[in-house]
Design a protein around this motif. Structure first.
Motif, PDB file in Angstrom:
ATOM      1  N   GLN A 180       2.243 -52.147  34.717  1.00 17.73           N
ATOM      2  CA  GLN A 180       1.227 -51.851  33.707  1.00 17.73           C
ATOM      3  C   GLN A 180       1.440 -50.446  33.157  1.00 17.73           C
ATOM      4  OE1 GLN A 180       0.383 -53.279  36.689  1.00 17.73           O
ATOM      5  NE2 GLN A 180       0.198 -55.307  35.768  1.00 17.73           N
ATOM      6  N   GLN A 181       1.834 -49.531  34.062  1.00 19.07           N
ATOM      7  CA  GLN A 181       2.059 -48.165  33.610  1.00 19.07           C
ATOM      8  C   GLN A 181       3.209 -48.124  32.604  1.00 19.07           C
ATOM      9  OE1 GLN A 181       3.478 -45.036  36.458  1.00 19.07           O
ATOM     10  NE2 GLN A 181       1.692 -43.992  35.639  1.00 19.07           N
ATOM     11  N   ARG A 212       1.988 -49.403  29.427  1.00 21.02           N
ATOM     12  CA  ARG A 212       1.049 -48.501  28.754  1.00 21.02           C
ATOM     13  C   ARG A 212       1.746 -47.314  28.107  1.00 21.02           C
ATOM     14  NH1 ARG A 212      -2.463 -49.337  33.379  1.00 21.02           N
ATOM     15  NH2 ARG A 212      -1.537 -47.511  34.333  1.00 21.02           N
ATOM     16  N   GLU A 232      -0.800 -40.051  32.388  1.00 23.76           N
ATOM     17  CA  GLU A 232      -0.264 -40.923  31.334  1.00 23.76           C
ATOM     18  C   GLU A 232      -0.616 -40.392  29.945  1.00 23.76           C
ATOM     19  OE1 GLU A 232      -1.536 -44.915  32.126  1.00 23.76           O
ATOM     20  OE2 GLU A 232      -0.338 -45.069  33.964  1.00 23.76           O
TER      21      GLU A 232
END
Lengths: 293, 297
Positions: free
Chosen positions: A243-244, A247, A223
Motif C-alpha cells: 500500500q505504501q 501511495r 510519506e
C-alpha cells in the motif's frame, strides 16, 4: 498522487541493450512509462553476491529524476541488497561483490577510480531503524556538513534550520535543539535522519524500509514528506508495504527470488499505476493481490 | 479460581526459583565480604601510621621515621607514564584491529595473541623489559624503564577492552555517518571513538590499577627502596625506580624492620591511590557521557 498522461513509449539509449543483457529475458524496463523524466541512475545487468551466494542478479533498470521509485517484493528477494548497490554501501560488507555498471549521471559508480565516499555524498541513505547519532538534535544535522568542511556557526545554523524545515521537523524540535537526538520519538528520529541526509544536499535519497519501525501516523508523515522532497530530490524506497508503494511511488519494481539459486530478479518494472492496476506478469499479479508473499 | 490456584508443580517451581535466587545472592555476599574485610583491616591497622609526615616528608633512618613522600610522588609519575606509553599505542592498535583489519584467520590469531598477552605472568614482562632496555638498548635503570615495562603489560588489557568497546558501537550509526558521504576516517574518529570512550577509559584504568600493584616486573628492572630524591619530573630519567608496590614488598620481606602499622599505612596509601584512579575514571566517564549529550554546536 501523480498526474498520469497517456502511456507512450520511452526510448532510451540503452533501450535495445536492456533485453539483450537481461539473461532471463524478463521485462525489466518500464517501456510504457507515462513520461520521459531524465534518467539519473542506470543499472545494467547488476548483480550482488555475498561470498558464493548470489542475492540479486541481472537487474537492468533506469531510475528517473525527481520521481519516487519503489522496490517491492517478498522477504529475501534482494531489495535491500540492490538498494545498497546504489550508494556503494555493499562495500562495507567484506564478502559482498557487486557486478555490472551503475551509471550516476553517466559515470559508472562501480568503476575503479570512483571514490565510494564521493558517491555517498550524491546518494544519501535513510535506514530501516532510525539511527540518530548520540548527540544533540543540532549536532545530528550539522555533523555531515561539518565533516564535509563547511564551517561558521551562522552558516551551520542556517543549514540545520533549513534541513529540519525541509524534513517537517522544525516546529517540533526548534526548542529542543540541544537535547539528545535519541530522546525524540521514533517518527521524529526518522525525520531527523532524513534531515541529516538533506543537510549534505544529495541528489538521490535511498530509503530502506524507512517506516517499518514506525506507527501508522508517523508513517503517513514520512510519506507526505517524501512527496514534498521529491520536488527536489530523487527517491528510491524499499518497502514491504505494498500500500505504501502504491501511495507514494511513481514507479515500482517488483522483485522476486527465482526458484533456482534463490537470487532475486526484477520481475516487472513500470509506472506504479500500471503495475498495480494492470500487471503484465502473473507473479506480480499474484503478489499484489496477496496470493503469496 | 481453579485456574489461578497454584498447582503442586508450580509450587515446586517457585521453591526452585527462590533457591536459585538465594544461592546467587549468597555467592555475591561471599565474594564481597572478604573485599570489605580486607579494606577494613587495612584501614584499621594502617590508619594510625598516617600522618602529615608519613605522607609529605622524606624517609629518615631508612624509612623507620619520616615519611614516604618521594615514593608516593614517583608512583604517580610512573602511573602517568604508563598511561602515556600504553594508551596511544593501545587505542590506535585497537582502532586498527576493530575498524581496518580484514577479518580472517590472521586477525583471529592476532586477537587471540593479544588476549593471551594479558595472561603472561608479570615477572616475564619484567625479564623481557630488563633484556630489552638493559641488554639491547643499554639504558640505565630509571623510573621510565619501569613504566615502559609495566606499560607493555597494560597494553594487552587496553587493546582488548578498547577493541571490544569499538566493536560494541552499533553498526547503524556508523552506516548513518558513512551514508552522508563522511569518510571512514572521520566516522571512526568522530562517531565510533567517542562512543567507545567510556569503555576505553574503563579498560585503561583497570590496566593502570593493575600496574600500580605490580611488584615483580619493577623488581627485575632495578627498583629500590625509598630514598630521598629530587621530585622534579627529571627524576623519571635520572633516578632508579621507586614505587609503593615494591616499597611494600621490601618492607614486608626485610624482617625486623618497619613497625607493623607503617607497613599497613603503605598498603593503605597504595589502596587509596588505586581507588582515586578508579573513582576519577568513573567521574570522567559520567562527565563524558553527559557532555556528549549536551554538547553544543
Amino acid at each position: 498522487m501523480k498526474e498520469t498522461t497517456a502511456p507512450r513509449e520511452v526510448t532510451t539509449a540503452k533501450g535495445q541493450a536492456g533485453s539483450a543483457l537481461a539473461p532471463s529475458g524478463a521485462p525489466y524496463r518500464p517501456g510504457d512509462t507515462p513520461e520521459a523524466a531524465p534518467v539519473v541512475l542506470r543499472l545494467e545487468d547488476v548483480g550482488v553476491r555475498y561470498a558464493q551466494n548470489p542475492a540479486v542478479d541481472g537487474v537492468t533498470m533506469d531510475i528517473y529524476k525527481n520521481r519516487i521509485t519503489a522496490l517491492i517484493g517478498p522477504s529475501g528477494c534482494g531489495k535491500s541488497s540492490l538498494l545498497r548497490c546504489l550508494n556503494r554501501m555493499n562495500d562495507l560488507i567484506p564478502t559482498a561483490v557487486v557486478n555490472g555498471p551503475i551509471y550516476l549521471d553517466g559515470v559508472d559508480i562501480n568503476s575503479g577510480d570512483v571514490d565510494p565516499v564521493q558517491v555517498r555524498r550524491h546518494v544519501g541513505m535513510v535506514f530501516q531503524k532510525p539511527n540518530p547519532f548520540p548527540m544533540s538534535v543540532r549536532d545530528n544535522i550539522s555533523f555531515g556538513p561539518k565533516r564535509l568542511g563547511i564551517g561558521g556557526k551562522t552558516r551551520l545554523n542556517e543549514i540545520v534550520e533549513h534541513a529540519l524545515r525541509a524534513a517537517t521537523l522544525w516546529d517540533e524540535v526548534s526548542d529542543k535543539m540541544d537535547q539528545p537526538g535519541t530522546a525524540l520519538s521514533g517518527g521524529q528520529q526518522q525525520r531527523l535522519c532524513i534531515a541529516r541526509v538533506l543537510a549534505v544536499n544529495p541528489e538521490i535519497i535511498l530509503m530502506d524500509e524507512p517506516c517499518s519501525a514506525l506507527d501508522p501516523i508517523a508513517t503517513l508523515k514520512i510519506e507526505d514528506l517524501m512527496r514534498e522532497l521529491v520536488r527536489e530530490y530523487t527517491i528510491v524506497i524499499v518497502t514491504h508495504n505494498m500500500q505504501q508503494a502504491a501511495r507514494v511511488s511513481d514507479y515500482t519494481a517488483f522483485m522476486l527470488a527465482t526458484e533456482h539459486g534463490l537470487h532475486g530478479r526484477v520481475i516487472e518494472y513500470g509506472s506504479t499505476k500500471d503495475l498495480f492496476t494492470n500487471p503484465r506478469d502473473k507473479r506480480t499479479e499474484d503478489y499484489i493481490t496477496g496470493r503469496f508473499g | 479460581m481453579t485456574v489461578l490456584a497454584r498447582s503442586r508443580g508450580q509450587t515446586r517451581l517457585d521453591m526452585l526459583q527462590r533457591a536459585v535466587f538465594s544461592l546467587t545472592f549468597l555467592t555475591t555476599v561471599v565474594v564481597c565480604v572478604p573485599v570489605l574485610v580486607v579494606a577494613v583491616y587495612v584501614i584499621s591497622h594502617g590508619a594510625s601510621a598516617i600522618s602529615f609526615d608519613f605522607l609529605f616528608s622524606g624517609p629518615v633512618r631508612a624509612g623507620r621515621q619520616g615519611g614516604f613522600f618521594p615514593v608516593i610522588v614517583l608512583t604517580m609519575y610512573a602511573l602517568v607514564l604508563v598511561m602515556l606509553f600504553a594508551v596511544p599505542l593501545g587505542v590506535l592498535c585497537a582502532v586498527y584491529l576493530a575498524e581496518y583489519a580484514r577479518p580472517g584467520r590472521l586477525l583471529r590469531l592476532i586477537n587471540l595473541t593479544i588476549i593471551n598477552l594479558a595472561g603472561v605472568p608479570s615477572i616475564v614482562y619484567g625479564l623481557f623489559g630488563a633484556a630489552l632496555f638493559f641488554d639491547v638498548i643499554h639504558t640505565s635503570q630509571a623510573l621510565w624503564v619501569a613504566s615502559a615495562t609495566l606499560a607493555m603489560q597494560a597494553l594487552a588489557i587496553i587493546i582488548t577492552s578498547s577493541r571490544e568497546a569499538l566493536l560494541a558501537v552499533p553498526r547503524g550509526i556508523r552506516e548513518g555517518s558513512l551514508a552522508l558521504g563522511v569518510s571512514k576516517l572521520h566516522t571512526t574518529f568522530f562517531i565510533a571513538l567517542p562512543q567507545a570512550l567510556p569503555g576505553i577509559i574503563t579498560g585503561t584504568l583497570l590496566a593502570v590499577s593493575r600496574a600500580a600493584g605490580e611488584t615483580a616486573p619493577i623488581l627485575v628492572v632495578g627498583a629500590i627502596a625509598a630514598t630521598d630524591v629530587s621530585l622534579s619530573p627529571t627524576a623519571v630519567v635520572q633516578d632508579r625506580p621507586q614505587m609503593l608496590s615494591y616499597e611494600l614488598y621490601y618492607r614486608i620481606t626485610e624482617g625486623l624492620g618497619l613497625a607493623d602499622n607503617r607497613k599497613w599505612g603503605l598498603a593503605l596509601v597504595l589502596l587509596t591511590i588505586v581507588l582515586v584512579f578508579n573513582i576519577s575514571a568513573l567521574l570522567l566517564r559520567i562527565k563524558i557521557q553527559s557532555a556528549a549529550l549536551q554538547r553544543r554546536n
